[in-house]
Structure formats: C-alpha cells, structure tokens
Design a protein around this motif. Structure first.
Motif, PDB file in Angstrom:
ATOM      1  N   LEU A  63       0.823  -1.210   0.000  1.00  0.00           N
ATOM      2  CA  LEU A  63       0.000   0.000   0.000  1.00  0.00           C
ATOM      3  C   LEU A  63       0.854   1.256   0.000  1.00  0.00           C
ATOM      4  CD1 LEU A  63      -3.168  -0.005   2.235  1.00  0.00           C
ATOM      5  CD2 LEU A  63      -2.916   0.077  -0.233  1.00  0.00           C
ATOM      6  N   SER A  64       1.858   1.266   0.870  1.00  0.00           N
ATOM      7  CA  SER A  64       2.655   2.485   0.979  1.00  0.00           C
ATOM      8  C   SER A  64       3.414   2.754  -0.320  1.00  0.00           C
ATOM      9  CB  SER A  64       3.624   2.376   2.160  1.00  0.00           C
ATOM     10  OG  SER A  64       4.249   1.112   2.177  1.00  0.00           O
ATOM     11  N   CYS A  67       0.956   4.330  -2.702  1.00  0.00           N
ATOM     12  CA  CYS A  67       0.773   5.744  -2.346  1.00  0.00           C
ATOM     13  C   CYS A  67       1.907   6.591  -2.908  1.00  0.00           C
ATOM     14  CB  CYS A  67       0.768   5.930  -0.835  1.00  0.00           C
ATOM     15  SG  CYS A  67      -0.635   5.203  -0.006  1.00  0.00           S
ATOM     16  N   GLU A  68       3.113   6.143  -2.585  1.00  0.00           N
ATOM     17  CA  GLU A  68       4.301   6.910  -2.950  1.00  0.00           C
ATOM     18  C   GLU A  68       4.411   7.048  -4.463  1.00  0.00           C
ATOM     19  OE1 GLU A  68       9.047   6.581  -1.894  1.00  0.00           O
ATOM     20  OE2 GLU A  68       7.623   5.057  -1.162  1.00  0.00           O
ATOM     21  N   SER A  73      -3.170   9.518  -1.511  1.00  0.00           N
ATOM     22  CA  SER A  73      -3.192   9.362  -0.056  1.00  0.00           C
ATOM     23  C   SER A  73      -3.395   7.904   0.333  1.00  0.00           C
ATOM     24  CB  SER A  73      -4.309  10.200   0.530  1.00  0.00           C
ATOM     25  OG  SER A  73      -5.549   9.640   0.177  1.00  0.00           O
ATOM     26  N   LYS A  74      -3.036   7.613   1.590  1.00  0.00           N
ATOM     27  CA  LYS A  74      -3.264   6.281   2.138  1.00  0.00           C
ATOM     28  C   LYS A  74      -4.733   5.909   2.011  1.00  0.00           C
ATOM     29  CE  LYS A  74      -1.962   6.228   6.423  1.00  0.00           C
ATOM     30  NZ  LYS A  74      -1.971   5.736   7.815  1.00  0.00           N
ATOM     31  N   SER A  78      -6.199   2.706   0.177  1.00  0.00           N
ATOM     32  CA  SER A  78      -6.884   1.669   0.935  1.00  0.00           C
ATOM     33  C   SER A  78      -8.246   1.331   0.343  1.00  0.00           C
ATOM     34  CB  SER A  78      -7.047   2.125   2.388  1.00  0.00           C
ATOM     35  OG  SER A  78      -7.762   1.172   3.133  1.00  0.00           O
ATOM     36  N   LYS A 100       3.374  -6.006   5.963  1.00  0.00           N
ATOM     37  CA  LYS A 100       2.529  -5.258   5.030  1.00  0.00           C
ATOM     38  C   LYS A 100       1.709  -6.199   4.146  1.00  0.00           C
ATOM     39  CE  LYS A 100       5.997  -1.636   4.568  1.00  0.00           C
ATOM     40  NZ  LYS A 100       6.857  -0.909   3.627  1.00  0.00           N
TER      41      LYS A 100
END
Lengths: 183, 183
Positions: A63-64, A67-68, A73-74, A78, A100
């Motif tokens: 997920l991160s 995002c990156e 956004s998270k 999500s 994760k």
DNA sequence: TAGCTTGTTCAATTTCTATTGAACAAACCA
DNA sequence: TGGTTTGTTCAATAGAAATTGAACAAGCTA
C-alpha cells in the motif's frame, strides 16, 4: 561502510524495477492507458491508477509503495485496493516475514469487467425490475377508475412489456457476454 | 360561454393523457424506472427523465411540455433532447401547422444502448489504443538504454499484448453484442 | 505496558459534473 | 419594422463524487 542489512537479489531487482516505474516516461503512459480503460467502468481515477500501476508491475506492491508511486493518499489507496479486490481485479499476496499487505493484478483484465458488471449494472437492473409488477398494478387501477383510456393503457402496457422482454433477454445473454468478454 | 377555440378530439385526448401523466402515481414510477435504466449508461438524471417521459407517452411532446411535466429548465430539456436525438433514442416529429418541435421515443430501447456504446465506450477505447504503439516504442528504447531488465521488459510486453488482444476481441464481438442487445 | 507499524474509517475539503437563469439567435406574424 | 414564440448557448450556481488529513483500531515488539 556496508549496508546495515544485506539485500537479497530479489530485493535489489525489485527496487530497480520500482525506480524504473517511477522515472520512465513509458510508465506514466502505461498507467494512464490502463487508468483510462478502467475508468470506462465508472471507477474513480485513483482506483484506475492503482490497477494500472499493478497491472504493469512485475512484482507485488505494498500500500505504501502504491501511495508513494502514484502520489495519492493512504485513504484513497486503501479504499481503491479494497474495491478492486472485491471486484476480483486484484489479489492480496502474502509475503513471508512481511507485515505489510502486498497486492498484484490478475492478468485477466476481463475479471474487472465482470466485477463491474456484477456490482454496478446487475443490481441496478434487478432493483429496477422489481418495481415493474407494482407499476403494472397501479396502472390497472388507473384503468379501472377511468383515469386513463383503454387506448393509452394498452400503449403503456406494451412499453412496459418491451422493457420486461429486454430485461429477460439480457439476463439470458449475460452469461454468454460475460464469457466472451473474458479477455 | 364557449371556448374561444374549438378543441379537436385529438387535442382533448392528448390533454387528458398529459394530465394523466402529471397526476398519476404510476407515471412517476414509470419515469423513475426508465430514468434509472438510462442512468446505467451514464446519462444525467434530467436526460434520463426526458427519455422516460417520452418512452411512456403515447403522443409526441414539445420541449415546453417536457419542461413543465418534469419540472426542469428549458436549458436542460434542450441539451437533453439533443443528446438523445444524436444517440438515436429520440426523434423529432414534425406536426403540420405547429412551430414547436415535437419529440417521441423510439420503441427500440436498445438503440440507446448502442448510442451510448458508440459515443462513450468506443471512442475512449480507440483513443487509448492509439497510444499502445507509442508506449511499445518507448519501452523498447528503455530496454536498449538498459533502464529496464530484459525480464521486466518481457513482462510488461506480455501485459500490453493482453490489452491489445482484448481490444481486438471486443472489436470483433462488438457487432454481435450490439445485435444481441437489440431489445 | 508503551511504542511502533500498518490499515481502516469518516468528516471536511476539493474537484468535477449537472443544472439553471439569462442573454441571444432564428423564424414567424402583424 | 417591432413584437412574439421557440430553441440554443454559456457563465454562474448547485449538487454529487472523489480525495484527503486526522483520528482510530489492530497487531506486533521490546
């Protein structure tokens, strides 16, 4: 000075790949292409991007990372991934020793279509159709109480029948179409 | 006291019918049903309502009648009908001696589907596909300049091919689907 | 237990689309 | 010509949907 943690070959190659996705012009175009295709189904842009990114990623992403890499956004990531998972377009991948969640896209693009059809078109269709019987009833009442002429009643009835017929046809053909769409 | 203008039978029956559409509970449900079905295609609510109203009207209606009966603005009615006409879901009816434009819905509900497919899905698909070749080129460049590994290149290439294949399949099957959808 | 990581949820905000009022154009009439 | 009817267009508004930040929950570690 050695890195604190020795990187495995897998990790190195993965990082390289992610760097590629981040830098390349081709990457942006790929994600955009995929995003556009998925948006035809009425998905939010961010969700489309997520699918696009994962569809062209040779390894699962967290997920991160999503995002990156997409600059979203998270929260969006999500909800987007969750929706795509319920549609059967993504699937969670468990990587041993990692806390994760990782995601990868199913190569079957058609799964997305089927998911979208099943969760958007189908339910709306049926919820609409449920009312048909009710409408016919009140229409008959109107005829009895002379609010409407026999002629007009006949006309409206014929149109309702057309919708019913069309609906049945769709129901009957839906599985065939779904199979054909299997990209 | 006589009415200033003698009403023909047609006019009387038409007015009666319109009054019916305005008052009946069944009418609201009918329009709503139709509206919902058309909204599946991504039409604005007002446009869906216009189609619904006309789909269940046994006689053509003018723009001003549509406005009045649905409680929408002239502007919405004008743009909505225009769109529906270009999609082939409505058609203009010329009534001799009348200056207003009258509209009626084609009984073929499938025409709407085909129109929506042709003007929404098809063009987006093709405009997306045009870029495919370009992406493949820059991908090959990336491979040559060693930005990407052979392995990853192969993977991405295979995904692009899947999209291409799926697109071709859709193109091939589209006419068949369109025919089947003919409600 | 406290502290850290990861993912979810939700109210607030931004962004986009639909809708409208009002100005305009065209066609007709007197 | 000036006035009337009808339809279109467009800038402004209202409304809906997506996106986000922040608070929260759950699970792990020490």
């Amino acid at each position: 000075m050695r890195p604190a943690k020795q990187l495995s070959f897998d990790t190195i190659s993965k990082d390289k790949f992610i760097a590629y996705l981040l830098s390349s012009k081709a990457k942006q175009e790929m994600v955009e292409l995929c995003c556009r295709l998925t948006q035809i189904l009425g998905l939010p842009r961010s969700t489309g991007q997520i699918f696009g990114l994962l569809y062209f990623s040779s390894s699962p992403l967290s997920l991160s990372q999503v995002c990156e890499m997409l600059g979203i956004s998270k929260a969006s990531a999500s909800t987007g991934t969750r929706q795509l998972v319920t549609w059967g377009a993504l699937r969670k991948v468990w990587i041993p020793g990692e806390r994760k969640d990782y995601y990868e896209a199913l190569s079957d693009f058609g799964q997305l279509l089927r998911g979208g059809y099943g969760t958007i078109v189908k339910p709306r269709m049926s919820s609409s159709i449920i009312r048909l019987k009710k409408i016919e009833d009140s229409l008959n009442d109107d005829l009895k109480s002379n609010i409407i002429t026999t002629e007009d009643h006949k006309f409206i009835k014929s149109r309702l029948d057309k919708i019913k017929k069309g609906h049945n046809k769709l129901i009957r053909f839906a599985p065939i179409i779904e199979k054909m769409i299997g990209l």
